[in-house]
Design an enzyme around this catalytic site. Structure first.
Site, PDB file in Angstrom:
ATOM      1  N   CYS A   2       0.849  -1.194   0.000  1.00  0.00           N
ATOM      2  CA  CYS A   2       0.000   0.000   0.000  1.00  0.00           C
ATOM      3  C   CYS A   2       0.879   1.237   0.000  1.00  0.00           C
ATOM      4  O   CYS A   2       2.100   1.153   0.127  1.00  0.00           O
ATOM      5  CB  CYS A   2      -0.906   0.002   1.234  1.00  0.00           C
ATOM      6  SG  CYS A   2      -1.979  -1.448   1.384  1.00  0.00           S
ATOM      7  N   GLY A  28      -1.133   0.620  -5.056  1.00  0.00           N
ATOM      8  CA  GLY A  28      -2.419   0.029  -4.719  1.00  0.00           C
ATOM      9  C   GLY A  28      -3.534   0.604  -5.560  1.00  0.00           C
ATOM     10  O   GLY A  28      -3.692   1.826  -5.637  1.00  0.00           O
ATOM     11  N   ASN A 102       0.739   0.502   5.864  1.00  0.00           N
ATOM     12  CA  ASN A 102       1.334  -0.293   4.799  1.00  0.00           C
ATOM     13  C   ASN A 102       2.136  -1.409   5.438  1.00  0.00           C
ATOM     14  O   ASN A 102       3.069  -1.149   6.191  1.00  0.00           O
ATOM     15  CB  ASN A 102       2.249   0.579   3.924  1.00  0.00           C
ATOM     16  CG  ASN A 102       3.057  -0.251   2.944  1.00  0.00           C
ATOM     17  OD1 ASN A 102       2.614  -1.288   2.466  1.00  0.00           O
ATOM     18  ND2 ASN A 102       4.259   0.219   2.637  1.00  0.00           N
ATOM     19  N   GLY A 103       1.757  -2.657   5.178  1.00  0.00           N
ATOM     20  CA  GLY A 103       2.497  -3.779   5.745  1.00  0.00           C
ATOM     21  C   GLY A 103       1.581  -4.899   6.181  1.00  0.00           C
ATOM     22  O   GLY A 103       0.449  -5.029   5.706  1.00  0.00           O
ATOM     23  N   TYR A 258      10.521  -4.242  -7.831  1.00  0.00           N
ATOM     24  CA  TYR A 258       9.242  -4.113  -8.528  1.00  0.00           C
ATOM     25  C   TYR A 258       8.379  -2.953  -8.082  1.00  0.00           C
ATOM     26  O   TYR A 258       7.882  -2.190  -8.902  1.00  0.00           O
ATOM     27  CB  TYR A 258       8.455  -5.417  -8.369  1.00  0.00           C
ATOM     28  CG  TYR A 258       7.069  -5.392  -8.977  1.00  0.00           C
ATOM     29  CD1 TYR A 258       6.883  -5.581 -10.345  1.00  0.00           C
ATOM     30  CD2 TYR A 258       5.944  -5.174  -8.195  1.00  0.00           C
ATOM     31  CE1 TYR A 258       5.617  -5.560 -10.917  1.00  0.00           C
ATOM     32  CE2 TYR A 258       4.664  -5.151  -8.758  1.00  0.00           C
ATOM     33  CZ  TYR A 258       4.508  -5.345 -10.113  1.00  0.00           C
ATOM     34  OH  TYR A 258       3.267  -5.314 -10.667  1.00  0.00           O
ATOM     35  N   THR A 304       8.538  -1.885 -15.461  1.00  0.00           N
ATOM     36  CA  THR A 304       9.526  -1.915 -14.390  1.00  0.00           C
ATOM     37  C   THR A 304      10.892  -2.408 -14.835  1.00  0.00           C
ATOM     38  O   THR A 304      11.913  -1.999 -14.283  1.00  0.00           O
ATOM     39  CB  THR A 304       9.016  -2.806 -13.235  1.00  0.00           C
ATOM     40  OG1 THR A 304       7.631  -2.584 -13.052  1.00  0.00           O
ATOM     41  CG2 THR A 304       9.738  -2.491 -11.950  1.00  0.00           C
ATOM     42  N   ASP A 366      12.394  -9.352 -17.582  1.00  0.00           N
ATOM     43  CA  ASP A 366      11.363  -8.903 -16.653  1.00  0.00           C
ATOM     44  C   ASP A 366      11.994  -8.662 -15.297  1.00  0.00           C
ATOM     45  O   ASP A 366      13.089  -9.157 -15.005  1.00  0.00           O
ATOM     46  CB  ASP A 366      10.241  -9.946 -16.542  1.00  0.00           C
ATOM     47  CG  ASP A 366       8.905  -9.317 -16.149  1.00  0.00           C
ATOM     48  OD1 ASP A 366       8.893  -8.119 -15.803  1.00  0.00           O
ATOM     49  OD2 ASP A 366       7.883 -10.017 -16.178  1.00  0.00           O
ATOM     50  N   ASP A 367      11.288  -7.903 -14.448  1.00  0.00           N
ATOM     51  CA  ASP A 367      11.837  -7.617 -13.118  1.00  0.00           C
ATOM     52  C   ASP A 367      11.850  -8.855 -12.240  1.00  0.00           C
ATOM     53  O   ASP A 367      12.743  -9.049 -11.424  1.00  0.00           O
ATOM     54  CB  ASP A 367      11.044  -6.495 -12.437  1.00  0.00           C
ATOM     55  CG  ASP A 367       9.549  -6.776 -12.446  1.00  0.00           C
ATOM     56  OD1 ASP A 367       9.096  -7.595 -11.645  1.00  0.00           O
ATOM     57  OD2 ASP A 367       8.837  -6.169 -13.268  1.00  0.00           O
TER      58      ASP A 367
END
Length: 503
Positions: A2, A28, A102-103, A258, A304, A366-367
């Site tokens: 988030c 998000g 966030n977490g 990412y 990314t 790709d990442d």
């Protein structure tokens, strides 16, 4: 994952919060929310499912004219894409506190039980953010008689750190007092502090990424330290307090792979430069393991991986080309709930430029590779566009283990690398050759910019969880709650409940 933001200013913060959330929309896309407070306006809030631009309209912004506030953008981990768990959350005791987070708390079950049984607090959702809010409210209530002070808040946050385990970066608004921000003692989830001079006083801001500071022309002061609590009173006073208990600086390395925007700086580390070095390390791995390569062109999978792919092409001495055009109105497939939704979105999201693939041996970069669904379909796109051979390289090591600190890598059974060799993964996704970054190479790439960080949270690659409290039993229970089938069941239930309410 988030995004959070908190601002105390001498002028209304509604547009500031909106702009900050917009530039952190990549963190998000499920829900968004803003809460503001002002002496005349009081507490105003707006939150809902959807993108920032869809949740907030002119009438909402006009109503939220307070000079302090917090905001949040959410994507679901434990919840589903249609959950009723949009943040910030609110409790009215002891003062009226709003919180955004966030977490993920790894001891959620234990805390929820204690809050209900011992602290006599009611929980209305299954969100660990609501648990954090109630722990904070309880610890403040135990320490304050009258108006709160910064010292009261510091004592409450110290107590919260002792009770809460996991990764978390939090912003909270205490009605009539100010904004509080704090970070878990391991510094897993990012949080940065900024300031600017306005009308003869300093405004302060905290956010998940420095890019949010940049867009509002705040100067980046520093990162919030692991376990540190920041208090910004409504009068503009700034107070800082370091957690006296044990701390370690182990930021999540997947932020740099990412999640974060390349123009962000977190924990004194440039995301852009880290990704450049990931490309250099990956190119070295390709040279060592694929010495007689016949790669004609390197093509990134937008967006990314562009930075890493550019360096891969440079060090291999082959052409770099943009072979996929991205529809920017489709969300990030990694954070889309449900395997079927992710499958459908790839063709809508990417279209191949045939002339860059036709009769060529291409290396797609790709990442990372998480579930493998997107990788498999992109390789098919390349073959359908006429590629002779399709090689695939990941700028990150194999993702073999769940992430428990707030990233939606929940069910080990849904991770393509879990329990499989590189050769087996290569066959499943349909590549002619698959090359992964080494974990040591990834760590070197990110750590290079800040030698003070000696360890990262690399749990999704290594299976080593820095908080030391993650057991096999916990992972099994987490998988039951967070796999796609469980999320779909919750979404169906939410739809039914919403229909009942609507009727």
């Amino acid at each position: 994952m988030c995004g959070v933001v908190g601002i105390v200013s001498s002028e209304p913060v509604n547009q500031f919060l909106y702009n900050a959330l917009t530039v952190m929309q990549h963190r998000g896309q499920d829900a968004a929310g803003i809460v503001t407070w002002g002496e005349e306006q009081g507490l105003k809030k707006r939150k809902g499912n959807g993108l920032v631009r869809d949740v907030f309209h002119n009438r909402h912004m006009t109503d939220m004219r307070g000079t302090s506030g917090i905001g949040h953008v959410r994507y679901p981990t434990a919840g589903g894409s249609k959950s009723a768990e949009a943040q910030p959350f609110y409790v009215n005791s002891p003062y009226g506190i709003c919180l955004a987070h966030n977490g993920n708390l790894t001891n959620y079950d234990e805390l929820a039980e204690l809050l209900i049984r011992d602290d006599r607090r009611h929980l209305s959702t299954n969100s660990d953010s609501e648990v954090l809010l109630n722990v904070l409210a309880h610890e403040l209530q135990m320490r304050v008689n009258g108006n709160p002070t910064a010292e009261n808040v510091f004592d409450a946050i110290d107590a919260l750190h002792k009770r809460c385990k996991g990764g978390y970066a939090v912003v909270a608004l205490i009605v009539g007092f100010g904004v509080v921000a704090f970070r878990d003692p391991n510094g897993i989830r990012p949080l940065v502090l900024g300031e600017r001079e306005e009308y003869g006083r300093k405004d302060y801001m905290v956010a998940s990424e420095s890019v949010a500071l940049d867009v509002l022309q705040f100067s980046r002061l520093r990162d919030v330290r692991p376990g540190e609590c920041i208090v910004i009173e409504n009068n503009g006073s700034l107070h800082c307090h370091d957690y006296p208990g044990p701390t370690a600086h182990t930021p999540c390395i997947f932020e740099y792979v990412y999640f974060a925007r390349p123009d962000s700086i977190m924990d004194e580390l440039s995301v852009y430069k880290a990704r450049l070095r990931m490309g250099e390390q990956l190119a070295g791995k390709i040279v060592r393991s694929f010495q007689d390569h016949d790669i004609d062109v390197v093509i990134p999978i937008p967006d990314t991986s562009r930075t890493s792919a550019l360096q891969v092409a440079y060090h291999l001495g082959v052409k770099y080309r943009e072979g996929f055009i991205k529809n920017r109105y489709i969300g990030r497939t990694f954070i889309m709930p449900g395997q079927e939704e992710r499958k459908k979105s790839v063709r809508q999201k990417l279209n191949a430029i045939t002339l860059e693939f036709h009769n060529k041996n291409v290396l797609l970069v790709d990442d990372s590779i998480v579930r493998g669904t997107t990788s498999k379909q992109i390789i098919k796109l390349a073959r359908d566009a006429g590629a002779r051979k399709v090689y695939f390289a990941s700028a990150a090591p194999p993702v073999r283990y769940p992430n428990v600190y707030g990233i939606d890598m929940p069910a080990a059974s849904e991770l393509i690398a879990n329990g499989r060799t590189v050769e087996e993964i290569q066959e499943i996704i349909g590549a002619d050759r698959l090359i992964y970054q080494d974990l040591n190479g990834l760590i070197r790439s990110v750590r290079h910019g800040n030698s003070g960080i000696t360890e990262f949270d690399t749990s999704c690659f290594s299976g080593e969880y820095v908080t030391g409290d993650v057991t096999d039993e916990y992972l099994c229970e987490l998988e039951k709650r967070r796999n796609d089938a469980a999320k779909q069941k919750r979404e169906t239930l939410y739809d039914k409940e919403s229909n009942v309410v609507a009727l």
